[in-house]
Each structure stands twice: as C-alpha cells, then as structure tokens.
Design an enzyme around this catalytic site. Structure first.
Site, PDB file in Angstrom:
ATOM      1  N   HIS A  23      43.830  36.268  39.648  1.00  0.00           N
ATOM      2  CA  HIS A  23      44.700  35.411  38.832  1.00  0.00           C
ATOM      3  C   HIS A  23      46.118  35.975  38.768  1.00  0.00           C
ATOM      4  CE1 HIS A  23      45.487  32.601  35.431  1.00  0.00           C
ATOM      5  NE2 HIS A  23      46.348  33.558  35.072  1.00  0.00           N
ATOM      6  N   GLU A  24      46.225  37.247  38.419  1.00  0.00           N
ATOM      7  CA  GLU A  24      47.551  37.855  38.286  1.00  0.00           C
ATOM      8  C   GLU A  24      48.230  38.015  39.643  1.00  0.00           C
ATOM      9  OE1 GLU A  24      48.985  38.126  35.508  1.00  0.00           O
ATOM     10  OE2 GLU A  24      47.221  37.700  34.281  1.00  0.00           O
TER      11      GLU A  24
ATOM     12  N   HIS B 192      50.133  34.905  40.368  1.00  0.00           N
ATOM     13  CA  HIS B 192      51.453  34.914  39.736  1.00  0.00           C
ATOM     14  C   HIS B 192      52.421  35.797  40.516  1.00  0.00           C
ATOM     15  CE1 HIS B 192      50.123  32.630  36.348  1.00  0.00           C
ATOM     16  NE2 HIS B 192      49.385  33.586  35.805  1.00  0.00           N
TER      17      HIS B 192
END
Length: 441
Positions: free
Chosen positions: A28-29, A32
């Site tokens: 997820h990170e 980003h």
C-alpha cells in the site's frame, strides 16, 4: 512453522498476522511512494511500522527507508508535509518554486490525486496477482470428469484410479463436468455408486464411493471444527448419533441441533475417534447468493477424488481472477449493507484480534490458505481506504475533488475539523470491532 507451533497458538497467530499485515502495508505505502516519485513528489521517509526506529537506510534519491518497533502500520512522509498523513502542509517558505513542485502541497492536483489513489490500487493489484498465482498453481479441472487423485475413504475393494475418465454415474452419462455435477445431485444418499469409466483403451464398470461422501475437503478458519483439530481428508461416519453417508446430510443435522453440541464419529487413516463440536452462527450464502446466518461447524465438502487439471490460458486467467475479485467486492458491500440494516449480526465485524486469529488459522491450513486470506485482507484494506472518510485515502480524494470544483483547497481550519471527525469515526469503529472480538464468540 513447527517452531512457532511449538511455542504456542498465540505466538503463531501474532507472527502470521504481522507477516500478512506487513506485506499488505508495504505494498500500500509503496504504491503511494512509487507513483509520487513518478509524478515528481519527493518522499523523505518510507516507514514500515511506527514508533522507535530499529533500522534505517538513506537511498541515493534522499529517501530514508526504515523499520519501526510497532509493526501495525506504516507511512510515507513526503517533502513539505507537516506529518505522515500528508494532509496539512508544513512550512515551505524556505523552498524555491522548483523545490515546492516536489512537495505534496506544491504538486499539480492530478499528481496528488494519483499518488493518493495509488495505495488502494496497489492493494487491488496485490490481490489480483496472488489470486492469479494460486489459480496458475492449482490449474482448472479438465472438461471431462477425470480422476487426478483418489482420496482415502473407508470404502474397500476395486474402485476408481488416477487417470480414469468418468463416462457415466449410475447410468447417467457424464460427457463434461456440468453433466457430472447434475448427475451427482440426483444420486440417492447411498455409500456405493456404479461408475462407467474409460481406463486407457477400455471402458469398464466399477463400484466406488459416492462422489460426495462425508469427506472433509476444507476446514474453515475460526470454526469449531478447526478448534477441535479436524483435518482435511477426515470422513464423518456419524453425526448426532445418525449415520452419515454423504456430506449433504451433515448441514441438516447441524441446523437441527440449533446450537447444541453435536457429537461426531470420524474416520482418519483407518482409525475412528469421537469428537463433539458446538455449532456457531456464521454468515453464508443461500442458493440465490443472498447472505444469511445459520449454525455451522466449519466444514467444507469435496469430491472423493481430486479432478485432473489443465493449464490456464492468459485471457482465461485474467477473466477468472477479475471475476473472483468482483465477487469478493460485491460480497463485501453486501455484508456491510446487511450489517447496517441489521440483517446479520454486528458480531460479523472483526477487529484486530479476529483478523489475527483468521490469519493464524489460515496459516495452519497451509500456504495456499494463507495466501488466499492475504489476498482477501489486501482487497479489504484497499476498499476501506477508499471510503470517503478524512484520514483515509478516500477522504483525501474527496478534498481533491472539492479543490477541482472550487479551484482552491479546503481551509486549514476546515481540514483540522474534518480530520478530527474522521479520526473519531475510525477510532470508534476500531473500538467497536475490538469489543466484538472480546464479547462475541
């Protein structure tokens, strides 16, 4: 795995929950981070975990990669952010115009939106690749019902063998899997069935066990059956004192118990033993696909043989994986709507303890089960983060949509108020779910 099992169930559960959560948060990170990098937004810190830093390294782009002591989260802090949430800009007065372009606040709206959306999107991508990998590994059953491996049962005598092509069942032709399924549904609950099979160049008739005997093909996670130590491959001989010849008889017996303990006689590797299970109310799908609550002990049925498989083509792989993801997304929103309307109990909303138990049980079932639950959890994290709640990615995207319409971002005061409200909502849901983990059985 044997080491962790020896240390105890709690260590096992926590370990595999941390492993699963770390993978999901990292992906997820990283979404980003990498999309921010592609769109010109510089990441100062990429952290897996919170709290005291136990390891860090600065890369050649000036991003500090770190592991922190509390492994239940992570963040990417971009240049110019006041905090890891990337909502409130920090003091950028000392930056040049070119340097401001590399901050989250100074980047174009499209770049900020793409960077925010990338986290959930990467969770969906992780789910897709895990499900696709499992499908490639397991393959698809051949079009003709063909025996891959015969499961061990109490049945004695000459019977089906690996490689047999089932031509008919009790006189009903079975040219393909659809016809085979239809034929097995019409069979009476008898322990022995007549098969017409193609074995090599010969077509012969043999007797064999019912295609769907009371054979355990799956032990559901967080179930009474798993707690009792029932394993895949076990055969149920009796339930509540009644003889069981086909698996379809078992749900009726469990439902009739209305939650009272159900004694089972189980055959395993030529030996029998007794065990008593207390059914639990669980959510399941009825014949029309609607979610309902019913008493279950947590067992899944399967064929008396593993079907021979074939490889999956690229287009078929994408189609089947996409269909399964869509089914899971639909089931998620159906479950949420049923929770809100009271059609199913709020005890079906699990918190961190429940999720940890789920991942621990999945790991006990084997690597395929663990990866399957990892895919489900990753999909859930992606969906949750798209909810339009401040502090979540979906809330950030709402702020960006507002900015696109009115041509200016929300004021700092409005952001602070909305972030506080969003945090209160998230914390309330976490407390409620954690309470469910403790109170609900």
């Amino acid at each position: 795995m044997e080491i962790f099992a020896a240390l105890g169930g709690t260590v096992w559960t926590v370990f595999f929950f941390i492993v699963a959560l770390s993978i999901i948060i990292f992906v997820h990170e990283y979404g980003h981070y990498i999309v921010g990098r592609w769109t010109g937004i510089h990441a100062e810190v990429f952290s897996l975990g919170f709290g005291p830093v136990i390891w860090s390294r600065m890369d050649r782009r000036g991003t500090r990669w770190q592991l922190a002591a509390v492994p239940f989260g992570g963040f990417v802090k971009f240049l110019g952010d006041a905090d890891a949430a990337s909502v409130r800009p920090g003091d950028t007065s000392g930056l040049s115009a070119a340097e401001r372009r590399h901050t989250m606040a100074g980047a174009p709206l499209w770049a900020r939106s793409a960077t925010v959306a990338a986290g959930p999107v990467f969770n969906f991508v992780l789910t897709f690749f895990v499900l696709a990998g499992l499908l490639l590994y397991s393959g698809m059953p051949q079009e003709q019902p063909t025996v891959g491996k015969l499961m061990a049962t109490p049945f004695a005598g000459p019977t089906l063998q690996a490689g047999d092509v089932i031509v008919a069942v009790d006189g009903t032709p079975t040219p393909d899997l659809a016809a085979f399924r239809d034929a097995t549904r019409a069979l009476p609950p008898e322990p022995v069935v007549d098969y017409a099979i193609q074995r090599g160049s010969d077509q012969i008739s043999v007797k064999g066990p019912h295609p769907y005997p009371a054979l355990v093909s799956m032990v559901l996670i967080r179930s009474a059956a798993m707690d009792a130590g029932i394993k895949e491959g076990d055969v149920i001989l009796k339930a509540a004192g009644q003889d069981v010849t086909v698996f379809a008889q078992l749900p009726e017996i469990v439902a009739a118990s209305k939650g009272a303990p159900v004694p089972l006689t189980i055959w395993r590797d030529g030996k029998t033993f007794e065990v008593t299970l207390t059914p639990r109310i669980r959510v399941t799908e009825d014949a029309d696909g609607a979610l309902i609550e019913k008493y279950q002990i947590g067992l899944g049925s399967g064929l008396v043989f593993e079907p021979a498989t074939r490889n999956v083509g690229p287009l078929e792989l994408v189609t089947l994986t996409g269909t399964e993801m869509w089914r899971q997304v639909s089931a998620t929103f159906t479950g949420i709507s049923h929770l809100i309307t009271g059609q199913i109990s709020t005890c079906n909303l699990s918190g961190p303890i429940g999720m940890a138990e789920t991942m621990g049980d999945a790991a006990r079932n084997g690597l395929e089960s663990f990866l399957g639950m990892l895919a489900v959890l990753s999909l859930g994290v992606g969906i949750l983060n798209l909810f339009p709640i401040p502090v979540l990615d979906g809330g950030h995207l709402v702020f960006h949509a507002y900015e696109a319409v009115v041509r200016r971002p929300p004021s700092d005061r409005a952001l602070r108020v909305m972030m506080s409200l969003g945090l209160a909502v998230i914390l309330s849901l976490m407390v409620f779910a954690l309470t469910n983990d403790i109170v609900c059985v």
